[in-house]
Design a protein around this motif. Structure first.
Motif, PDB file in Angstrom:
ATOM      1  N   ILE A   6     -35.821  86.998  59.517  1.00 44.50           N
ATOM      2  CA  ILE A   6     -35.187  88.304  59.372  1.00 44.50           C
ATOM      3  C   ILE A   6     -36.214  89.248  58.764  1.00 44.50           C
ATOM      4  N   GLU A   7     -36.306  90.431  59.310  1.00 41.23           N
ATOM      5  CA  GLU A   7     -37.288  91.388  58.826  1.00 41.23           C
ATOM      6  C   GLU A   7     -36.719  92.191  57.668  1.00 41.23           C
ATOM      7  N   GLY A   8     -37.586  92.520  56.737  1.00 39.02           N
ATOM      8  CA  GLY A   8     -37.217  93.429  55.666  1.00 39.02           C
ATOM      9  C   GLY A   8     -36.250  92.858  54.636  1.00 39.02           C
ATOM     10  N   ARG A   9     -36.157  91.560  54.493  1.00 39.31           N
ATOM     11  CA  ARG A   9     -35.234  90.982  53.504  1.00 39.31           C
ATOM     12  C   ARG A   9     -36.019  90.166  52.497  1.00 39.31           C
ATOM     13  N   SER A  10     -35.616  90.301  51.271  1.00 38.20           N
ATOM     14  CA  SER A  10     -36.273  89.539  50.210  1.00 38.20           C
ATOM     15  C   SER A  10     -35.228  88.686  49.510  1.00 38.20           C
ATOM     16  N   SER A  12     -35.556  85.239  49.301  1.00 38.86           N
ATOM     17  CA  SER A  12     -36.140  83.911  49.176  1.00 38.86           C
ATOM     18  C   SER A  12     -36.263  83.468  47.721  1.00 38.86           C
ATOM     19  N   TRP A  13     -35.689  84.235  46.787  1.00 36.33           N
ATOM     20  CA  TRP A  13     -35.762  83.877  45.370  1.00 36.33           C
ATOM     21  C   TRP A  13     -35.196  82.487  45.119  1.00 36.33           C
ATOM     22  N   ALA A  14     -34.130  82.118  45.829  1.00 41.59           N
ATOM     23  CA  ALA A  14     -33.513  80.803  45.609  1.00 41.59           C
ATOM     24  C   ALA A  14     -34.471  79.679  45.976  1.00 41.59           C
ATOM     25  N   GLY A  15     -35.293  79.882  46.999  1.00 38.96           N
ATOM     26  CA  GLY A  15     -36.265  78.869  47.394  1.00 38.96           C
ATOM     27  C   GLY A  15     -37.327  78.659  46.326  1.00 38.96           C
ATOM     28  N   TYR A  16     -37.794  79.755  45.755  1.00 42.43           N
ATOM     29  CA  TYR A  16     -38.783  79.637  44.673  1.00 42.43           C
ATOM     30  C   TYR A  16     -38.141  79.026  43.424  1.00 42.43           C
ATOM     31  N   ALA A  17     -36.886  79.383  43.167  1.00 44.85           N
ATOM     32  CA  ALA A  17     -36.170  78.786  42.033  1.00 44.85           C
ATOM     33  C   ALA A  17     -35.941  77.293  42.274  1.00 44.85           C
ATOM     34  N   ALA A  18     -35.599  76.918  43.514  1.00 44.25           N
ATOM     35  CA  ALA A  18     -35.405  75.494  43.834  1.00 44.25           C
ATOM     36  C   ALA A  18     -36.718  74.738  43.681  1.00 44.25           C
ATOM     37  N   CYS A  19     -37.808  75.343  44.089  1.00 44.86           N
ATOM     38  CA  CYS A  19     -39.113  74.711  43.927  1.00 44.86           C
ATOM     39  C   CYS A  19     -39.428  74.534  42.440  1.00 44.86           C
ATOM     40  N   GLY A  20     -39.211  75.584  41.665  1.00 42.46           N
ATOM     41  CA  GLY A  20     -39.438  75.500  40.221  1.00 42.46           C
ATOM     42  C   GLY A  20     -38.573  74.444  39.573  1.00 42.46           C
ATOM     43  N   TRP A  21     -37.300  74.383  39.983  1.00 42.71           N
ATOM     44  CA  TRP A  21     -36.390  73.373  39.449  1.00 42.71           C
ATOM     45  C   TRP A  21     -36.910  71.975  39.783  1.00 42.71           C
ATOM     46  N   ALA A  22     -37.283  71.757  41.044  1.00 43.04           N
ATOM     47  CA  ALA A  22     -37.728  70.430  41.483  1.00 43.04           C
ATOM     48  C   ALA A  22     -39.013  70.010  40.769  1.00 43.04           C
ATOM     49  N   VAL A  23     -39.954  70.924  40.635  1.00 41.92           N
ATOM     50  CA  VAL A  23     -41.212  70.591  39.969  1.00 41.92           C
ATOM     51  C   VAL A  23     -40.959  70.305  38.487  1.00 41.92           C
ATOM     52  N   ALA A 152     -27.058  73.551  43.944  1.00 37.37           N
ATOM     53  CA  ALA A 152     -26.714  74.928  44.302  1.00 37.37           C
ATOM     54  C   ALA A 152     -27.947  75.675  44.831  1.00 37.37           C
ATOM     55  N   LEU A 153     -29.089  75.494  44.183  1.00 40.30           N
ATOM     56  CA  LEU A 153     -30.305  76.175  44.632  1.00 40.30           C
ATOM     57  C   LEU A 153     -30.738  75.697  46.015  1.00 40.30           C
ATOM     58  N   PHE A 154     -30.683  74.390  46.263  1.00 38.07           N
ATOM     59  CA  PHE A 154     -31.079  73.884  47.581  1.00 38.07           C
ATOM     60  C   PHE A 154     -30.074  74.289  48.659  1.00 38.07           C
ATOM     61  N   ALA A 155     -28.797  74.329  48.327  1.00 43.92           N
ATOM     62  CA  ALA A 155     -27.799  74.774  49.309  1.00 43.92           C
ATOM     63  C   ALA A 155     -28.030  76.228  49.675  1.00 43.92           C
ATOM     64  N   LEU A 156     -28.253  77.071  48.676  1.00 43.29           N
ATOM     65  CA  LEU A 156     -28.492  78.487  48.932  1.00 43.29           C
ATOM     66  C   LEU A 156     -29.786  78.705  49.714  1.00 43.29           C
ATOM     67  N   THR A 157     -30.828  77.969  49.349  1.00 43.27           N
ATOM     68  CA  THR A 157     -32.111  78.077  50.050  1.00 43.27           C
ATOM     69  C   THR A 157     -31.978  77.655  51.514  1.00 43.27           C
ATOM     70  N   THR A 158     -31.290  76.548  51.743  1.00 40.17           N
ATOM     71  CA  THR A 158     -31.142  76.044  53.113  1.00 40.17           C
ATOM     72  C   THR A 158     -30.267  76.981  53.937  1.00 40.17           C
ATOM     73  N   ARG A 159     -29.223  77.518  53.335  1.00 41.82           N
ATOM     74  CA  ARG A 159     -28.357  78.471  54.039  1.00 41.82           C
ATOM     75  C   ARG A 159     -29.154  79.720  54.419  1.00 41.82           C
ATOM     76  N   THR A 160     -29.967  80.202  53.499  1.00 40.19           N
ATOM     77  CA  THR A 160     -30.797  81.374  53.777  1.00 40.19           C
ATOM     78  C   THR A 160     -31.783  81.079  54.907  1.00 40.19           C
TER      79      THR A 160
END
Length: 180
Positions: A6-10, A12-23, A152-160
């Motif tokens: 999708i163009e012009g949408r930001s 992806s914060w949940a993906g970075y949060a999920a990555c931070g959580w996992a690490v 919740a973070l992975f569900a939101l990231t995957t849905r996005t």
């Protein structure tokens, strides 16, 4: 058809949060495996089990490694380089991580609720050492919430990711959907 984000949408914060959580979760397990956080580990699984080689190798280092892999998955769901991985593979992996974390939390809460209500008796070393009320509170307020947050973070990231990478033209150019 070509997948296009999708163009012009930001969002992806949940993906970075999920990555931070996992690490963070993975590094915490590696730290515990190297001898850190012994008080927490003993309270969770008991002294006997916490000092076993199998628990440390599989339970702590194995979980740490899986969490670091999950961090890579979270990045693949939001970074452009993730588009080289087959979409279905990323969707299955993302939803699987979310489901595992949710099922873990739901199962633990159910067991702890039943133990707290004296419906079932847990005979683990921490239950005998610290008492059921202490162990139930400790797990409900300390150990299980991170699993719920990760799910919740992975569900939101995957849905996005799923919405972003639908086959066809970008959503902003799709005549059937209004622009946002």
């Amino acid at each position: 058809m070509v997948r296009r984000p999708i163009e012009g949408r930001s969002d992806s914060w949940a993906g970075y949060a999920a990555c931070g959580w996992a690490v963070a979760f993975g590094l915490a397990h590696v730290y515990a495996g190297l001898g850190g956080a012994r008080v927490l580990i003993r309270h969770s699984v008991g002294e006997t089990r916490a000092s076993g080689d199998t628990f440390i190798a599989v339970g702590l280092f194995g979980t740490g490694l899986l969490c670091l892999v999950a961090g890579g998955l979270a990045l693949a769901l939001v970074q452009p380089w993730g588009l080289v991985v087959p979409r279905r593979m990323l969707l299955v992996a993302g939803w699987s991580v979310a489901a595992i974390l949710f099922v873990h939390t739901a199962g633990a809460f159910a067991i702890l609720a039943l133990a707290g209500a004296d419906v079932i008796e847990l005979t683990t070393e921490p239950m005998r050492t610290y008492g059921p009320a202490s162990v139930v509170r400790w797990n409900v307020f300390v150990f299980e919430p991170p699993f719920l947050l990760g799910g919740a973070l992975f569900a939101l990231t995957t849905r996005t990711f799923m919405r972003r990478t639908r086959p066809g033209p970008p959503v902003s150019q799709n005549p059937r959907r209004p622009q946002r």
